[in-house]
Design an enzyme around this catalytic site. Sequence first.
Site, PDB file in Angstrom:
ATOM      1  N   ILE A   9       0.869  -1.175   0.000  1.00 41.09           N
ATOM      2  CA  ILE A   9       0.000   0.000   0.000  1.00 41.09           C
ATOM      3  C   ILE A   9       0.904   1.222   0.000  1.00 41.09           C
ATOM      4  O   ILE A   9       2.049   1.153   0.458  1.00 41.09           O
ATOM      5  CB  ILE A   9      -0.967   0.024   1.203  1.00 41.09           C
ATOM      6  CG1 ILE A   9      -0.202  -0.138   2.521  1.00 41.09           C
ATOM      7  CG2 ILE A   9      -2.044  -1.037   1.060  1.00 41.09           C
ATOM      8  CD1 ILE A   9      -1.085  -0.035   3.751  1.00 41.09           C
ATOM      9  N   SER A  10       0.392   2.342  -0.499  1.00 40.98           N
ATOM     10  CA  SER A  10       1.236   3.530  -0.637  1.00 40.98           C
ATOM     11  C   SER A  10       1.363   4.331   0.647  1.00 40.98           C
ATOM     12  O   SER A  10       2.371   4.997   0.869  1.00 40.98           O
ATOM     13  CB  SER A  10       0.683   4.432  -1.752  1.00 40.98           C
ATOM     14  OG  SER A  10       0.713   3.756  -2.990  1.00 40.98           O
ATOM     15  N   SER A  11       0.336   4.292   1.509  1.00 39.42           N
ATOM     16  CA  SER A  11       0.371   5.069   2.740  1.00 39.42           C
ATOM     17  C   SER A  11      -0.337   4.310   3.858  1.00 39.42           C
ATOM     18  O   SER A  11      -1.202   3.472   3.586  1.00 39.42           O
ATOM     19  CB  SER A  11      -0.287   6.439   2.530  1.00 39.42           C
ATOM     20  OG  SER A  11      -1.640   6.285   2.164  1.00 39.42           O
ATOM     21  N   GLN A  14      -4.204   3.654   3.999  1.00 41.98           N
ATOM     22  CA  GLN A  14      -4.843   2.708   3.105  1.00 41.98           C
ATOM     23  C   GLN A  14      -4.975   1.356   3.799  1.00 41.98           C
ATOM     24  O   GLN A  14      -4.311   1.090   4.795  1.00 41.98           O
ATOM     25  CB  GLN A  14      -4.030   2.566   1.811  1.00 41.98           C
ATOM     26  CG  GLN A  14      -4.023   3.827   0.953  1.00 41.98           C
ATOM     27  CD  GLN A  14      -3.209   3.640  -0.317  1.00 41.98           C
ATOM     28  OE1 GLN A  14      -2.170   2.991  -0.312  1.00 41.98           O
ATOM     29  NE2 GLN A  14      -3.669   4.224  -1.406  1.00 41.98           N
TER      30      GLN A  14
END
Length: 203
Positions: A9-11, A14
Amino acid sequence: MKKARYNRISSPNQKLERQLKRNHPDEIIFNDVVSGSIAFKDREKGKKLMTAIENEEIDFVSVAAVDRLGRNLYDVLTTLEFFNERNVVLRVDNLGLESMVNDKPNQVFKLILSVLANVAEMERANLRERQLEGIAIAKAKGTYKGRVRGSTMSDSEFLRKYSHVVKEIQNHQGLSLRKLAKLTDVSLGTVQKISSLLYNQKV
Protein backbone atom coordinates in the site's frame (compact mmCIF):
# COMPACT_ATOMS: atom_id res chain seq x y z
CA MET A 1 6.24 -25.44 -1.59
CA LYS A 2 7.36 -22.64 0.74
CA LYS A 3 4.87 -19.89 -0.01
CA ALA A 4 4.84 -16.14 0.55
CA ARG A 5 2.40 -13.33 -0.20
CA TYR A 6 3.62 -9.83 -1.03
CA ASN A 7 1.31 -6.86 -0.45
CA ARG A 8 1.90 -3.15 -0.95
CA ILE A 9 0.00 0.00 0.00
CA SER A 10 1.24 3.53 -0.64
CA SER A 11 0.37 5.07 2.74
CA PRO A 12 -0.59 3.89 6.26
CA ASN A 13 -4.17 5.19 5.91
CA GLN A 14 -4.84 2.71 3.10
CA LYS A 15 -6.09 -0.79 3.92
CA LEU A 16 -4.68 -4.20 3.06
CA GLU A 17 -7.91 -6.19 3.38
CA ARG A 18 -8.54 -6.40 -0.37
CA GLN A 19 -5.05 -7.78 -1.02
CA LEU A 20 -5.32 -10.25 1.84
CA LYS A 21 -8.64 -11.79 0.77
CA ARG A 22 -6.88 -14.70 -0.94
CA ASN A 23 -4.32 -15.14 1.79
CA HIS A 24 -3.72 -18.73 2.92
CA PRO A 25 -2.64 -19.77 6.44
CA ASP A 26 0.57 -21.36 5.18
CA GLU A 27 1.80 -18.19 3.46
CA ILE A 28 4.50 -15.95 4.94
CA ILE A 29 3.25 -12.35 4.64
CA PHE A 30 5.39 -9.43 3.47
CA ASN A 31 3.57 -6.08 3.73
CA ASP A 32 5.20 -2.91 2.38
CA VAL A 33 3.95 0.64 2.95
CA VAL A 34 5.75 2.43 0.15
CA SER A 35 5.15 4.25 -3.13
CA GLY A 36 4.81 1.99 -6.16
CA SER A 37 7.44 4.12 -7.88
CA ILE A 38 10.13 2.71 -5.56
CA ALA A 39 11.96 -0.24 -7.11
CA PHE A 40 11.00 -3.59 -5.58
CA LYS A 41 14.62 -4.29 -4.59
CA ASP A 42 14.75 -1.00 -2.66
CA ARG A 43 11.63 -1.60 -0.55
CA GLU A 44 12.04 -2.76 3.05
CA LYS A 45 9.86 -5.88 2.75
CA GLY A 46 10.79 -6.39 -0.89
CA LYS A 47 14.43 -6.71 0.18
CA LYS A 48 13.50 -9.17 2.94
CA LEU A 49 11.49 -11.28 0.49
CA MET A 50 14.39 -11.35 -1.98
CA THR A 51 16.78 -12.36 0.82
CA ALA A 52 14.41 -15.16 1.87
CA ILE A 53 14.32 -16.35 -1.75
CA GLU A 54 18.12 -16.31 -2.02
CA ASN A 55 18.27 -18.33 1.21
CA GLU A 56 15.88 -20.85 -0.39
CA GLU A 57 13.24 -20.15 2.25
CA ILE A 58 10.61 -19.20 -0.36
CA ASP A 59 9.82 -20.77 -3.74
CA PHE A 60 6.28 -19.47 -4.44
CA VAL A 61 5.12 -15.84 -4.25
CA SER A 62 1.58 -14.50 -4.69
CA VAL A 63 0.52 -10.90 -5.37
CA ALA A 64 -2.98 -9.50 -5.83
CA ALA A 65 -2.09 -7.60 -9.03
CA VAL A 66 0.85 -6.61 -11.23
CA ASP A 67 0.97 -3.05 -9.88
CA ARG A 68 1.91 -4.38 -6.41
CA LEU A 69 5.32 -5.22 -7.89
CA GLY A 70 5.88 -1.77 -9.39
CA ARG A 71 4.63 0.96 -11.70
CA ASN A 72 7.66 0.80 -13.92
CA LEU A 73 7.81 -1.83 -16.68
CA TYR A 74 11.58 -2.30 -16.32
CA ASP A 75 11.31 -2.84 -12.56
CA VAL A 76 8.46 -5.35 -12.91
CA LEU A 77 10.35 -7.39 -15.50
CA THR A 78 13.60 -7.21 -13.50
CA THR A 79 11.78 -8.58 -10.45
CA LEU A 80 10.20 -11.33 -12.55
CA GLU A 81 13.63 -12.27 -13.92
CA PHE A 82 14.97 -12.47 -10.35
CA PHE A 83 12.21 -14.96 -9.51
CA ASN A 84 12.70 -16.98 -12.70
CA GLU A 85 16.47 -17.30 -12.23
CA ARG A 86 15.84 -18.85 -8.81
CA ASN A 87 12.95 -21.08 -9.96
CA VAL A 88 10.47 -19.15 -7.82
CA VAL A 89 6.88 -19.23 -9.06
CA LEU A 90 5.09 -15.87 -9.14
CA ARG A 91 1.29 -15.97 -9.11
CA VAL A 92 -0.78 -12.88 -9.96
CA ASP A 93 -4.23 -13.43 -8.46
CA ASN A 94 -6.31 -11.16 -10.69
CA LEU A 95 -4.83 -12.83 -13.79
CA GLY A 96 -5.09 -16.38 -12.46
CA LEU A 97 -1.68 -17.08 -13.99
CA GLU A 98 1.69 -18.33 -12.76
CA SER A 99 5.15 -17.42 -14.06
CA MET A 100 6.44 -21.00 -14.27
CA VAL A 101 4.96 -24.07 -15.96
CA ASN A 102 6.68 -27.44 -15.44
CA ASP A 103 9.69 -25.61 -13.95
CA LYS A 104 10.08 -23.46 -17.08
CA PRO A 105 9.28 -19.73 -17.54
CA ASN A 106 5.73 -19.19 -18.81
CA GLN A 107 6.19 -16.96 -21.86
CA VAL A 108 2.46 -16.15 -22.05
CA PHE A 109 2.61 -14.93 -18.45
CA LYS A 110 5.61 -12.72 -19.24
CA LEU A 111 3.90 -11.27 -22.31
CA ILE A 112 0.69 -10.43 -20.43
CA LEU A 113 2.68 -9.03 -17.50
CA SER A 114 4.67 -6.80 -19.87
CA VAL A 115 1.53 -5.46 -21.55
CA LEU A 116 -0.25 -4.74 -18.26
CA ALA A 117 2.77 -3.09 -16.67
CA ASN A 118 3.28 -0.96 -19.78
CA VAL A 119 -0.39 0.08 -19.84
CA ALA A 120 -0.25 1.00 -16.14
CA GLU A 121 2.86 3.08 -16.78
CA MET A 122 1.17 4.95 -19.64
CA GLU A 123 -2.01 5.51 -17.61
CA ARG A 124 0.00 7.05 -14.81
CA ALA A 125 1.82 9.35 -17.23
CA ASN A 126 -1.52 10.37 -18.79
CA LEU A 127 -3.03 11.03 -15.36
CA ARG A 128 -0.10 13.28 -14.44
CA GLU A 129 -0.47 15.11 -17.76
CA ARG A 130 -4.21 15.66 -17.16
CA GLN A 131 -3.49 16.95 -13.65
CA LEU A 132 -1.00 19.48 -15.00
CA GLU A 133 -3.46 20.54 -17.71
CA GLY A 134 -6.18 21.01 -15.10
CA ILE A 135 -3.88 23.15 -12.95
CA ALA A 136 -2.88 25.24 -15.99
CA ILE A 137 -6.56 25.83 -16.89
CA ALA A 138 -7.41 26.72 -13.28
CA LYS A 139 -4.50 29.17 -13.15
CA ALA A 140 -5.62 30.77 -16.41
CA LYS A 141 -9.11 31.23 -14.94
CA GLY A 142 -7.69 32.55 -11.69
CA THR A 143 -9.33 29.76 -9.70
CA TYR A 144 -6.22 27.78 -8.76
CA LYS A 145 -5.36 28.32 -5.10
CA GLY A 146 -2.67 25.70 -4.52
CA ARG A 147 -1.91 24.87 -0.92
CA VAL A 148 -4.34 26.29 1.62
CA ARG A 149 -2.79 29.23 3.44
CA GLY A 150 -1.67 28.34 6.93
CA SER A 151 -1.30 24.64 6.09
CA THR A 152 2.47 24.78 5.53
CA MET A 153 4.24 21.76 7.00
CA SER A 154 7.30 22.03 9.19
CA ASP A 155 10.59 20.88 7.69
CA SER A 156 10.52 17.65 9.72
CA GLU A 157 6.92 16.92 8.65
CA PHE A 158 7.87 17.61 5.03
CA LEU A 159 10.80 15.18 5.22
CA ARG A 160 8.61 12.54 6.85
CA LYS A 161 6.00 12.92 4.13
CA TYR A 162 8.65 12.32 1.46
CA SER A 163 10.69 9.75 3.41
CA HIS A 164 11.04 7.59 0.28
CA VAL A 165 12.65 10.55 -1.54
CA VAL A 166 14.99 11.15 1.40
CA LYS A 167 16.05 7.51 1.21
CA GLU A 168 16.74 7.68 -2.53
CA ILE A 169 18.75 10.92 -2.19
CA GLN A 170 20.89 9.33 0.52
CA ASN A 171 21.35 6.10 -1.46
CA HIS A 172 22.09 7.76 -4.82
CA GLN A 173 24.22 10.79 -3.97
CA GLY A 174 25.79 10.87 -7.41
CA LEU A 175 22.43 10.98 -9.23
CA SER A 176 21.15 14.27 -10.63
CA LEU A 177 18.12 15.87 -8.95
CA ARG A 178 16.18 15.59 -12.19
CA LYS A 179 16.77 11.82 -12.36
CA LEU A 180 15.90 11.50 -8.67
CA ALA A 181 12.61 13.31 -9.34
CA LYS A 182 11.78 10.83 -12.08
CA LEU A 183 12.86 7.87 -9.94
CA THR A 184 10.72 8.92 -6.97
CA ASP A 185 7.77 10.21 -9.01
CA VAL A 186 7.76 13.70 -7.46
CA SER A 187 8.42 17.16 -8.91
CA LEU A 188 11.92 18.52 -9.41
CA GLY A 189 11.08 21.36 -7.01
CA THR A 190 10.19 18.87 -4.28
CA VAL A 191 13.49 17.01 -4.71
CA GLN A 192 15.39 20.32 -4.66
CA LYS A 193 13.69 21.37 -1.41
CA ILE A 194 14.34 17.99 0.24
CA SER A 195 17.97 18.02 -0.88
CA SER A 196 18.39 21.53 0.51
CA LEU A 197 16.85 20.55 3.86
CA LEU A 198 19.03 17.44 4.11
CA TYR A 199 22.16 19.44 3.35
CA ASN A 200 21.32 22.22 5.80
CA GLN A 201 20.40 19.76 8.54
CA LYS A 202 23.33 17.48 7.66
CA VAL A 203 20.97 14.46 7.73
